[in-house]
Design a protein around this motif. Sequence first.
Motif, PDB file in Angstrom:
ATOM      1  N   PRO A 513      -7.844  -6.917  12.028  1.00  0.00           N
ATOM      2  CA  PRO A 513      -7.556  -6.164  10.802  1.00  0.00           C
ATOM      3  C   PRO A 513      -6.104  -5.712  10.812  1.00  0.00           C
ATOM      4  CG  PRO A 513      -8.694  -4.770  12.359  1.00  0.00           C
ATOM      5  CD  PRO A 513      -8.641  -6.147  12.992  1.00  0.00           C
ATOM      6  N   MET A 514      -5.628  -5.213   9.708  1.00  0.00           N
ATOM      7  CA  MET A 514      -4.287  -4.639   9.675  1.00  0.00           C
ATOM      8  C   MET A 514      -4.279  -3.308  10.407  1.00  0.00           C
ATOM      9  SD  MET A 514      -2.816  -5.683   5.893  1.00  0.00           S
ATOM     10  CE  MET A 514      -4.309  -6.141   5.023  1.00  0.00           C
ATOM     11  N   HIS A 515      -3.132  -2.972  10.997  1.00  0.00           N
ATOM     12  CA  HIS A 515      -2.984  -1.761  11.789  1.00  0.00           C
ATOM     13  C   HIS A 515      -1.956  -0.828  11.143  1.00  0.00           C
ATOM     14  CE1 HIS A 515      -5.060  -4.235  14.678  1.00  0.00           C
ATOM     15  NE2 HIS A 515      -5.040  -3.289  15.594  1.00  0.00           N
ATOM     16  N   ILE A 516      -2.254   0.448  11.152  1.00  0.00           N
ATOM     17  CA  ILE A 516      -1.328   1.482  10.677  1.00  0.00           C
ATOM     18  C   ILE A 516      -0.804   2.223  11.897  1.00  0.00           C
ATOM     19  CG2 ILE A 516      -1.067   3.565   9.284  1.00  0.00           C
ATOM     20  CD1 ILE A 516      -3.297   2.489   7.484  1.00  0.00           C
ATOM     21  N   GLY A 517       0.523   2.203  12.063  1.00  0.00           N
ATOM     22  CA  GLY A 517       1.127   2.705  13.283  1.00  0.00           C
ATOM     23  C   GLY A 517       1.454   4.187  13.262  1.00  0.00           C
ATOM     24  N   ARG A 518       2.105   4.613  14.309  1.00  0.00           N
ATOM     25  CA  ARG A 518       2.364   6.040  14.545  1.00  0.00           C
ATOM     26  C   ARG A 518       3.267   6.653  13.494  1.00  0.00           C
ATOM     27  NH1 ARG A 518       6.810   5.530  19.446  1.00  0.00           N
ATOM     28  NH2 ARG A 518       7.504   3.431  18.883  1.00  0.00           N
ATOM     29  N   TRP A 519       4.072   5.842  12.828  1.00  0.00           N
ATOM     30  CA  TRP A 519       4.959   6.365  11.783  1.00  0.00           C
ATOM     31  C   TRP A 519       4.279   6.362  10.414  1.00  0.00           C
ATOM     32  CZ3 TRP A 519       8.769   8.357  14.446  1.00  0.00           C
ATOM     33  CH2 TRP A 519       9.220   7.724  15.597  1.00  0.00           C
ATOM     34  N   GLY A 520       3.000   6.000  10.390  1.00  0.00           N
ATOM     35  CA  GLY A 520       2.304   5.860   9.117  1.00  0.00           C
ATOM     36  C   GLY A 520       2.614   4.557   8.429  1.00  0.00           C
ATOM     37  N   GLN A 521       3.264   3.630   9.154  1.00  0.00           N
ATOM     38  CA  GLN A 521       3.703   2.352   8.587  1.00  0.00           C
ATOM     39  C   GLN A 521       2.654   1.281   8.814  1.00  0.00           C
ATOM     40  OE1 GLN A 521       4.221   3.138  11.684  1.00  0.00           O
ATOM     41  NE2 GLN A 521       4.510   1.323  12.939  1.00  0.00           N
ATOM     42  N   LEU A 522       2.711   0.231   7.998  1.00  0.00           N
ATOM     43  CA  LEU A 522       1.931  -0.962   8.287  1.00  0.00           C
ATOM     44  C   LEU A 522       2.626  -1.687   9.434  1.00  0.00           C
ATOM     45  CD1 LEU A 522      -0.479  -2.737   7.317  1.00  0.00           C
ATOM     46  CD2 LEU A 522       1.222  -4.098   6.080  1.00  0.00           C
ATOM     47  N   GLN A 523       1.907  -1.882  10.523  1.00  0.00           N
ATOM     48  CA  GLN A 523       2.531  -2.499  11.690  1.00  0.00           C
ATOM     49  C   GLN A 523       2.887  -3.955  11.413  1.00  0.00           C
ATOM     50  OE1 GLN A 523      -0.009   0.085  14.998  1.00  0.00           O
ATOM     51  NE2 GLN A 523       0.284  -2.102  15.337  1.00  0.00           N
ATOM     52  N   GLU A 524       4.063  -4.344  11.896  1.00  0.00           N
ATOM     53  CA  GLU A 524       4.483  -5.736  11.764  1.00  0.00           C
ATOM     54  C   GLU A 524       3.882  -6.594  12.866  1.00  0.00           C
ATOM     55  OE1 GLU A 524       8.566  -8.332  10.914  1.00  0.00           O
ATOM     56  OE2 GLU A 524       8.667  -6.156  11.176  1.00  0.00           O
ATOM     57  N   TRP A 525       3.614  -5.952  14.005  1.00  0.00           N
ATOM     58  CA  TRP A 525       3.057  -6.646  15.151  1.00  0.00           C
ATOM     59  C   TRP A 525       1.760  -5.960  15.580  1.00  0.00           C
ATOM     60  CZ3 TRP A 525       8.222  -5.298  14.586  1.00  0.00           C
ATOM     61  CH2 TRP A 525       9.124  -6.363  14.437  1.00  0.00           C
ATOM     62  N   LEU A 526       0.991  -6.600  16.457  1.00  0.00           N
ATOM     63  CA  LEU A 526      -0.238  -5.972  16.944  1.00  0.00           C
ATOM     64  C   LEU A 526       0.074  -4.704  17.721  1.00  0.00           C
ATOM     65  CD1 LEU A 526      -2.678  -8.801  18.139  1.00  0.00           C
ATOM     66  CD2 LEU A 526      -3.043  -7.096  16.355  1.00  0.00           C
ATOM     67  N   ASP A 527       1.135  -4.758  18.522  1.00  0.00           N
ATOM     68  CA  ASP A 527       1.573  -3.547  19.219  1.00  0.00           C
ATOM     69  C   ASP A 527       2.325  -2.643  18.240  1.00  0.00           C
ATOM     70  OD1 ASP A 527       0.609  -4.462  21.719  1.00  0.00           O
ATOM     71  OD2 ASP A 527       2.405  -5.683  21.980  1.00  0.00           O
TER      72      ASP A 527
END
Length: 768
Positions: A513-527
Amino acid sequence: MIYGNVDTEMIQLNEHTLWSGSPNRNDNPLAIDSFAEIRELIFAGKQKEAEQLANRVIISKKSQGQIFEPAGELHLAFPNLNAYTNYYRELDIENAESKTSFTAGGIVYTREAIASFADRVIVIHLTASKPHSISFRASYSTPLPKAIVETPGRDLIVSGTTLDHETVEGKIRYRVINHFKTQGGTISTTDTSVTIHNADAVTIYISIATNFRSYQDLSGDEKKTAADYLEKAVLKSFPDMVQAHRKVYQKYFNRVKLDLGSTVVAKLPTNERLKNFDSSNDPQFVTLFYQFGRYLLISSSQPGGQPANLQGIWNNKLYPPWDSKYTININAEMNYWPAEKTNLSELHEPFLQMVKEMSVTGRLTAKDMYGARGWMAHHNTDIWRATGAVDGAFWGIWNNGGGWSSQHLWEHYQYNGDKKYLTSIYPVLKGAAAFYADFLIEHPTYHYLVVCPDMSPENAPLAHQGSSIDAGVTMTNQIVFDVFTTAIRASRILNTDTAFADTLLKLRSLLSPMHIGRWGQLQEWLDDVDDPNDHHRHISHLYGLFPSAQISPYRTPQLYSAAKQTLIHRGDVSTGWSMGWKVNWWARMLDGNHAYQLIRNQLTPVDTSSNGGGTYNNLFDAHPPFQIDGNFGCTSGITEMLMQSADGEIHLLPALPDVWPQGSVSGLRARGGFEIISMNWKNAHIVKVVIKSALGGNLRLRVPNELRTDASTMHRAEGENKNLFYQPESIPAPVISENATITLPDLKPTFVYDLPTEPGREYVFISK
């Protein structure tokens, strides 16, 4: 290209099949024995080592792709025209005609030119207000080294063979015939030039042809073909040719009308309007830029021809930037974003045909390089439909060129609903899915099925030591999801390959699935390694927002919020094509004012010394250097501001900026076979809209204000739209970092209606 010089006019000539090289393949056979090792390095966090290995075993050791070449220039040298007044030139995009006029020695000179759609010749018509006043010397220049110039029968003829390039022999033969028809005066020749003396008027007919028949066939007779075009054309007068040309051209151009209002600024020359656009009130300039994009697509992508490449058909360099090829990790697809929605569906055909041809050449690439079924392409192709990896591993190992481009075939079906067409393209859709079905591998840490090796064009996180290579990047996951989904849907519609569709359903459920990162951003990578200070021009992981519809303010508000955060981090300033993409993204964000700001950024003048994107004085997009994709991207984005049809409904005025409070548009097309026959609005509210249904079925309509209609079956919408032409697939819930702060969208209220429609009927909606 008409340069408009008074004393020495230059007409730059191109032909869409004039490319270096000949049929060839550029696969690297070392890949199949090495990509398992590359995967191990990537999963071990050794991306730089994986990149170095990929450069040896995946990137082509043969051709990096062939070159789109210019045909050369016709030069018309006029004596004694150094002093002139009343200079005027125009490109009339409503008629696809060029005109230059000026006064010299008390004589008004006029030069008109068309690239005739009806007769497939270029015609230049020279007139003067006084008899016996037209004298000039015509000569030809070309950067192609094998060109031969001759003047038999008072024609100026150029012929030759295109370049050898990167071990591939140039085998395209070409012929350019320049024929001069005079009224009055005389003609004389040298070995390399034609001179006109004291004519009343001159019409120049230019015919160009090559021996190219297809990416596999060079058996054409360029001499006969060029002569045949010319023989038919010279029998016709210039006015008759103009009339026939307009009829063919306007069949396409007149389908869409847009009126955003006009001010006195519209009377100024284009370069002055461009210079002052940011500070002036000039809504008609947006309309001009919008329709200019449609003009360019009509001009560079005719049915039966080659698709628009990186510079369209306007390249003037022997070695153009990026070879003026088809960059299929964004640029070539962007060229065709306006095709369906701005009612130019037939002009999509050259690109769709290229995808079909890549599905043939890409089958060998999938098998020989990766041991996979189906077909694939990397990030570049050319007229020979090469599908190998080029340019270096940092850019070239991206293997989704086939997956992304195949979605254009499905999009074409969503607009036309033709099952016969769907049957014809199903093998291509199935082949794109079959490649991923074989190529996916389980990620040892996250346990999703991922593509590996993979990359997010053309970016690299700092955490990877400057390497772009990774596994399971967001854009790829989104593309694979779309490829599987379209193959599944096509299988169901055609009632075929149910077992294969069931397999794809299972595989799709195992994708990340898509991931939402620590900055509230849509992650470009899995990490979660995104940098909020990264302002890279590529924001490839927002493919899911546009051109795909996986991210929606109404269906996936968390992902919508994350996509917005990503756009804010990346910023507005970028290269021309990237700003064009951002207009579409902010339109999908339903933020018309921000989308308009990107239009203002794109309509910023750029000169040859500039490093940032914008627009040249002739309204060509600046990467820089010149690329045509930004023009098409912005035309698409303006359409998305006025109408969207990718989110399971037709949304009217979804992203109307404050500067367009009233206006009208007609002729836009929507998924499901619907056409906006006319729509006008005032104070950002729809006054009246007429919609035609070509295919019947449910029409779901989202609008900014309440509407009424005579159709008694219209009602407030409930549940999912069952019209499968444009119902987006439900996607998995995102994985959200525990540190992420998500602000859900505060959306303007809208009204959503359902109306069952009948094929061929028009429906009128009026504001309550």
